[in-house]
Design an enzyme around this catalytic site. Sequence first.
Site, PDB file in Angstrom:
ATOM      1  N   CYS A  63       0.779  -1.219  -0.149  1.00  0.00           N
ATOM      2  CA  CYS A  63       0.071  -0.044   0.036  1.00  0.00           C
ATOM      3  C   CYS A  63       0.766   1.264  -0.023  1.00  0.00           C
ATOM      4  O   CYS A  63       0.458   2.364  -0.085  1.00  0.00           O
ATOM      5  CB  CYS A  63      -0.938  -0.108   1.197  1.00  0.00           C
ATOM      6  SG  CYS A  63      -2.208  -1.509   1.292  1.00  0.00           S
ATOM      7  N   HIS A 104      -3.139   7.348   3.916  1.00  0.00           N
ATOM      8  CA  HIS A 104      -3.661   6.039   3.326  1.00  0.00           C
ATOM      9  C   HIS A 104      -5.035   5.590   3.865  1.00  0.00           C
ATOM     10  O   HIS A 104      -5.158   5.604   5.208  1.00  0.00           O
ATOM     11  CB  HIS A 104      -2.606   4.992   3.388  1.00  0.00           C
ATOM     12  CG  HIS A 104      -3.085   3.564   2.971  1.00  0.00           C
ATOM     13  ND1 HIS A 104      -3.622   3.296   1.842  1.00  0.00           N
ATOM     14  CD2 HIS A 104      -2.907   2.287   3.650  1.00  0.00           C
ATOM     15  CE1 HIS A 104      -3.988   2.004   1.604  1.00  0.00           C
ATOM     16  NE2 HIS A 104      -3.632   1.360   2.692  1.00  0.00           N
ATOM     17  N   ASN A 152     -10.354   0.257   1.601  1.00  0.00           N
ATOM     18  CA  ASN A 152      -8.976   0.550   1.340  1.00  0.00           C
ATOM     19  C   ASN A 152      -8.721  -0.195  -0.174  1.00  0.00           C
ATOM     20  O   ASN A 152      -8.634  -1.354  -0.495  1.00  0.00           O
ATOM     21  CB  ASN A 152      -8.188  -0.481   2.482  1.00  0.00           C
ATOM     22  CG  ASN A 152      -6.629  -0.494   2.205  1.00  0.00           C
ATOM     23  OD1 ASN A 152      -6.059  -0.071   1.143  1.00  0.00           O
ATOM     24  ND2 ASN A 152      -6.130  -1.140   3.200  1.00  0.00           N
TER      25      ASN A 152
HETATM   26  N1  COA Z   1     -17.839  -8.516  11.354  1.00  0.00           N
HETATM   27  C1  COA Z   1     -17.992  -8.928  12.707  1.00  0.00           C
HETATM   28  N2  COA Z   1     -17.126  -9.286  13.771  1.00  0.00           N
HETATM   29  C2  COA Z   1     -15.797  -9.495  13.135  1.00  0.00           C
HETATM   30  C3  COA Z   1     -15.546  -9.022  11.901  1.00  0.00           C
HETATM   31  C4  COA Z   1     -16.457  -8.891  11.092  1.00  0.00           C
HETATM   32  N3  COA Z   1     -16.207  -8.150   9.807  1.00  0.00           N
HETATM   33  N4  COA Z   1     -14.096  -9.111  11.692  1.00  0.00           N
HETATM   34  C5  COA Z   1     -13.674  -9.738  12.904  1.00  0.00           C
HETATM   35  N5  COA Z   1     -14.809  -9.807  13.810  1.00  0.00           N
HETATM   36  C6  COA Z   1     -14.737 -10.157  15.232  1.00  0.00           C
HETATM   37  C7  COA Z   1     -13.485 -11.269  15.517  1.00  0.00           C
HETATM   38  O1  COA Z   1     -13.596 -12.345  15.162  1.00  0.00           O
HETATM   39  C8  COA Z   1     -13.535 -10.837  17.115  1.00  0.00           C
HETATM   40  O2  COA Z   1     -14.584 -11.674  17.575  1.00  0.00           O
HETATM   41  P1  COA Z   1     -14.043 -12.471  18.774  1.00  0.00           P
HETATM   42  O3  COA Z   1     -14.020 -11.346  19.997  1.00  0.00           O
HETATM   43  O4  COA Z   1     -15.238 -13.249  19.105  1.00  0.00           O
HETATM   44  O5  COA Z   1     -12.630 -13.270  18.680  1.00  0.00           O
HETATM   45  C9  COA Z   1     -13.906  -9.442  17.260  1.00  0.00           C
HETATM   46  O6  COA Z   1     -14.539  -9.008  15.969  1.00  0.00           O
HETATM   47  C10 COA Z   1     -12.860  -8.438  17.549  1.00  0.00           C
HETATM   48  O7  COA Z   1     -11.849  -8.696  16.463  1.00  0.00           O
HETATM   49  P2  COA Z   1     -10.479  -7.919  16.221  1.00  0.00           P
HETATM   50  O8  COA Z   1      -9.469  -8.535  15.374  1.00  0.00           O
HETATM   51  O9  COA Z   1     -10.081  -7.560  17.765  1.00  0.00           O
HETATM   52  O10 COA Z   1     -10.910  -6.426  15.740  1.00  0.00           O
HETATM   53  P3  COA Z   1     -10.318  -5.154  15.766  1.00  0.00           P
HETATM   54  O11 COA Z   1     -10.968  -4.148  16.431  1.00  0.00           O
HETATM   55  O12 COA Z   1      -8.959  -5.218  15.672  1.00  0.00           O
HETATM   56  O13 COA Z   1     -10.705  -4.704  14.093  1.00  0.00           O
HETATM   57  C11 COA Z   1      -9.885  -4.802  12.039  1.00  0.00           C
HETATM   58  C12 COA Z   1     -10.402  -5.767  13.157  1.00  0.00           C
HETATM   59  C13 COA Z   1      -9.235  -5.696  10.978  1.00  0.00           C
HETATM   60  C14 COA Z   1     -10.921  -3.787  11.370  1.00  0.00           C
HETATM   61  C15 COA Z   1      -8.658  -3.866  12.499  1.00  0.00           C
HETATM   62  O14 COA Z   1      -7.827  -4.744  13.283  1.00  0.00           O
HETATM   63  C16 COA Z   1      -7.887  -3.340  11.481  1.00  0.00           C
HETATM   64  O15 COA Z   1      -8.279  -2.428  10.747  1.00  0.00           O
HETATM   65  N6  COA Z   1      -6.694  -3.545  11.288  1.00  0.00           N
HETATM   66  C17 COA Z   1      -5.738  -2.971  10.231  1.00  0.00           C
HETATM   67  C18 COA Z   1      -5.893  -3.495   8.992  1.00  0.00           C
HETATM   68  C19 COA Z   1      -5.447  -2.988   7.820  1.00  0.00           C
HETATM   69  O16 COA Z   1      -5.494  -1.677   7.876  1.00  0.00           O
HETATM   70  N7  COA Z   1      -4.972  -3.588   6.860  1.00  0.00           N
HETATM   71  C20 COA Z   1      -4.312  -2.999   5.643  1.00  0.00           C
HETATM   72  C21 COA Z   1      -3.235  -2.367   5.794  1.00  0.00           C
HETATM   73  S1  COA Z   1      -2.570  -1.578   4.296  1.00  0.00           S
END
Ligand code: COA
Length: 325
Positions: A113, A252, A282
């Site tokens: 990215c 980004h 994204n």
């Molecule tokens: N819908 C509902 N629940 C979801 C979900 C979705 N789309 N995706 C994950 N969950 C659940 C998980 O399974 C977890 O459940 P659990 O507590 O029962 O295990 C819960 O939500 C929390 O998951 P977690 O991974 O802690 O959530 P988060 O607050 O970290 O958010 C992201 C997840 C992916 C949105 C976040 O980590 C993120 O944006 N990270 C950066 C990713 C990114 O930018 N990537 C590209 C970079 S260039």
Amino acid sequence: MRLAGILGWGYHVPDHVLTNHDLAQMVDTSDDWIIARTGIRERRIAATTEATSDLATRAAEMALAQAQIAPSDIDLIIVATVTPDMAFPSTACLVQSNIGAFNAAAFDLSAACSGFIYGLKLAQSLVATGAIDNCLLIGAETLSRIVDFMDRSTCVLFGDGAGAVVIGPSQQHTLQTIIVGADGSGGHILRQPAGGSRNPATQETVALRQHFIHMDGQEVFKFAVSKVPEAAEGLLAKIGLQVEDIDWFIPHQANKRIIDAVIKRLGLSPQQTIVNLHKYGNVSNASIPIALAEAAAAGVFQSGERILLAGFGGGLTWGTGLLQW
Ligand code: COA
């Protein structure tokens, strides 16, 4: 050394809109969860007949028209992408043929990215030294082709689109200092495990869904909210500017919570931060150039204003740069 500036800009997104409600029909998720955790409401998905080079070509044509530069005057085409049409020929070569830029060298740039910022650094250097005159730099993706629509933790995040700029000698819209970096020790937290020489395509890699994006979301989140402010502060310190000297910020577009944390730490305001991820999700390499082109087309930037750009992504990679409009 001459100054290098952005002569024209353009973008293209596919027509098809995939909403959070649509995704909730496909995986166990909800509009509320996606908006609260990411800020994304919908994203664009390329038609089955469209590949990355098609989106890139449309964005490039718009940027060339805006710059009033003929394709034959382009010396170099760089396509920053993680979703090339194929490993080779490069997507840049396909674009070269599509637009008839037959005097241009062409190659793809792989820095996940952050690739668009890496491309800006390269184009700026080549134009400033006189090695080339005009560079067409495109960030283009069809991430829907490598997203696992059975994995709710990743499929809600990504979308398709392309943004392009023409960079050449100019006193306007000038590229100032650009800093890029990488930390390969973090490569495992965001990757496409199969399809390359390490794990070539086999029935097993397909069955294990290893051709899709695999990500440790929390680790990526932590990396982004620490590295982006650190890199931006480093850039400002290097050129002797304060955060108050910045008029606009184009980050980004990965996650609204990441953007909010970054601007809070930097002391920037939401009003000066360009955000379009609610519409597109994204789009990796395309996210910054689409945001730039949309805002520029809307007349957001005034002459002389300073625009801070910041990207991050797989690799791990990052890049930050300053534009003066
Ligand atoms: N819908 C509902 N629940 C979801 C979900 C979705 N789309 N995706 C994950 N969950 C659940 C998980 O399974 C977890 O459940 P659990 O507590 O029962 O295990 C819960 O939500 C929390 O998951 P977690 O991974 O802690 O959530 P988060 O607050 O970290 O958010 C992201 C997840 C992916 C949105 C976040 O980590 C993120 O944006 N990270 C950066 C990713 C990114 O930018 N990537 C590209 C970079 S260039």
